[in-house]
Write an enzyme that holds these catalytic residues in place. Structure first.
Site, short mmCIF file in Angstrom:
data_model
loop_
_atom_site.label_atom_id
_atom_site.label_comp_id
_atom_site.label_asym_id
_atom_site.label_seq_id
_atom_site.Cartn_x
_atom_site.Cartn_y
_atom_site.Cartn_z
N LYS A 161 -5.15 52.22 56.11
CA LYS A 161 -6.17 51.19 56.26
C LYS A 161 -5.54 49.97 56.47
CE LYS A 161 -8.30 53.84 52.45
NZ LYS A 161 -8.75 53.64 51.10
N GLY A 209 -0.64 56.42 52.09
CA GLY A 209 -0.53 57.14 53.64
C GLY A 209 0.92 57.66 53.82
N GLU A 254 -12.70 59.59 48.00
CA GLU A 254 -12.63 59.51 49.78
C GLU A 254 -13.02 60.77 50.23
OE1 GLU A 254 -8.94 56.22 49.78
OE2 GLU A 254 -8.44 58.50 50.19
N ARG A 275 -8.36 54.03 40.24
CA ARG A 275 -8.21 52.63 40.06
C ARG A 275 -9.19 51.59 41.10
NH1 ARG A 275 -5.97 51.92 45.25
NH2 ARG A 275 -4.98 53.90 46.05
N VAL A 297 -7.68 48.42 46.97
CA VAL A 297 -7.63 47.13 47.95
C VAL A 297 -8.96 46.67 48.63
CG1 VAL A 297 -6.44 46.23 49.98
CG2 VAL A 297 -5.24 47.74 48.43
N HIS A 302 -13.12 58.16 57.91
CA HIS A 302 -13.05 57.84 56.66
C HIS A 302 -14.12 57.21 55.68
CE1 HIS A 302 -9.96 56.98 52.98
NE2 HIS A 302 -10.87 56.50 52.64
N ASN A 357 -9.29 58.12 44.00
CA ASN A 357 -8.15 57.26 43.66
C ASN A 357 -8.90 56.56 42.30
OD1 ASN A 357 -6.65 57.26 45.76
ND2 ASN A 357 -7.83 56.05 46.97
#
Ligand code: ADP
Ligand code: ADP
Ligand code: MG
Length: 447
Positions: A237, A165, A275, A292, A295, A208, A290
């Site tokens: 988020k 962010g 995303e 990986r 979260v 999103h 992303n």
């Protein structure tokens, strides 16, 4: 199958990875900083190695010490978790060069997707719709002005190496662009040591919606549906859910197919997330990838019954995916809340300190991913996220009811958390009616 995984992370995600390894019969090595000597991830792992002082630059980002720890303990692989070294192409490359399997995609793809401007270009060429904006980086403010005029204000200025962010600003006029451009440039230099910038159209009131993908090293790719992460404060988020109530099954299938095809085209492997922003007219645009574990991955696990970390390890071991797209079923509705040690009354200032009393919620369909325990001291050095509560209900209403009940049960004495703030979100009428977008927190709470 991999035999010994070094977990190059801390906190709940390190615990999450260690648990998956243990269930698979794989040995684990924890690494920890001086500050984390009493941490749960250290206690749960089979072995642990201290990699430096509290400052993460000297410990969790200390490539030399982490690689040495892997060699010393005979680990055959490293799981980077999220944050820290998870998106470092040079770290992934170094692991590969010395024969340690990096549990993630190739360093080339991490590098390509980590450069958000290049990633956009690559995705555009792979047939993915992208947010209109600059063709690659903008070299100076004059070029930025020119492009902004073409795509029309409001526009968004982004650091190409940005994440978490940070390094994102909106401009509604040329005057604002001139001001914000310098701010992003400075922030990007300080936070990411790279001040390259790109600009794109600011999509107003979007959702999103991101697609989770899994790809093995033999070219098989599936998507595991979407997560709606529109509840954000300052582009970060706070609460995530699946399925997204903003898209229907037709759009879900379309976005899933676009994601799968793009992943195939770029030759990506392991878990990844694409995303997107979805606008009022149901147009969707690629934002970033992303490379990986994320979260919010547990909400996908709740509705699919899959274990994403185990899948990552199996893929890194060279196994083929054990299922195809049509085998994947989605059941019910899942939601996640991020519990942070912060004070919403004081501008969300971090509130580290000693936990003097703790009660974690439980029950049917309630999962808590955390590394805290009673008498644990939350250090001020690291991220303020101390737990994730994930719930699974038969539908959205039941998921909300479960989350409300779980938050009401949670007791974290000694420090301040955002738990009450999260409850207020769940009580909000517009949230309940699915009338929300990424501007929700600002609009409803003025934050
Ligand atoms: P997700 O995309 O999985 O929802 P976040 O954006 O919340 O994750 O980031 C997960 C963690 O990684 C956070 O601790 C965040 O601060 C960190 N992080 C993400 N991107 C970066 C980056 N480019 N540089 C430094 N830290 C990052
Ligand atoms: P990060 O790497 O920090 O996660 P992203 O590029 O994913 O950065 O953007 C973070 C958030 O900022 C998005 O989830 C979205 O809410 C907002 N955002 C980013 N780009 C745009 C855009 N073009 N229009 C509107 N909002 C945007
Ligand atoms: Mg993002």
């Amino acid at each position: 199958m991999l035999k010994k995984v070094l977990v190059a992370n801390r906190g709940e995600i390190a615990v999450r990875i260690i648990r998956a390894c243990r269930e698979m019969g794989i040995a684990t090595v924890a690494v920890y900083s001086d500050m984390d000597k009493d941490s749960l991830h250290r206690r749960l792992a089979d072995e642990s190695v201290c990699i430096g002082p509290a400052n993460s630059v000297k410990s969790y980002l200390n490539v030399k010490n982490i690689i040495e720890a892997a060699c010393l303990t005979g680990a055959d692989s490293i799981h980077p978790g999220f944050g820290f070294l998870s998106e470092s192409p040079s770290f992934a490359k170094m692991c590969t060069e010395i024969g340690i399997k990096f549990i993630g995609p190739s360093s080339e793809l991490i590098e390509l997707m980590g450069n958000k401007s290049k990633a956009k270009e690559t995705m555009k060429n792979a047939g993915v719709p992208v947010v209109p904006g600059s063709d690659g980086l903008v070299k100076d403010i004059n070029e930025a002005k020119k492009i902004a005029k073409q795509i029309k204000y409001p526009i968004i200025i982004k650091a190409s190496s940005g994440g978490g962010g940070k390094g994102i600003r909106i401009a509604y006029s040329e005057e604002e662009l001139v001001k914000e451009y310098e701010i992003v440039k400075h922030e990007a230099k300080v936070s990411f040591n790279d001040d390259s910038i790109y600009i794109e159209k600011f999509i107003e009131n979007p959702r999103h919606v991101e697609i989770q993908v899994l790809a093995d090293e033999h070219g098989n790719v599936v998507h595991l549906g979407e997560r709606d992460c529109s509840v954000q404060r300052r582009n970060q988020k706070i609460l995530e859910e699946t399925p997204s109530m903003a898209i229907d099954s037709k759009l879900r299938e379309k976005m899933g197919n676009v994601a799968v095809n793009a992943v195939k085209k770029i030759g990506y492997s392991n878990a990844g997330t694409i995303e997107f922003l979805v606008d009022k007219n149901k147009n969707f645009y690629f934002m970033e990838m992303n490379t990986r574990i994320q979260v919010e991955h547990p909400v996908t696990e709740m509705v699919t019954g899959l274990d994403l970390v185990k899948e990552q390890i199996k893929i890194a071991s060279g196994e083929k995916l054990g299922f195809t797209q049509k085998d994947i079923e989605f059941k019910g509705h899942a939601m996640e809340c991020r519990i942070n040690a912060e004070d919403p009354e004081k501008k969300f200032m971090p509130c580290p300190g000693k936990i003097t009393g703790l009660h974690l919620p439980g029950g049917n369909g309630i999962r808590v991913d955390t590394a805290i325990y009673s008498d644990y001291t939350v250090p001020q050095t690291y991220d303020s996220m101390i737990a994730k509560i994930i719930v699974h209900g038969k539908d959205r209403d039941e998921a909300i009811a479960k989350m409300k009940s779980a938050l009401a049960e949670l007791v974290v004495d000694g420090i301040t958390t955002n738990t009450d703030f999260l409850s207020k979100i769940l009580d909000n009428e517009n949230f309940r009616k699915n009338k929300y977008d990424t501007s929700f927190i600002k609009k409803e709470f003025g934050l």
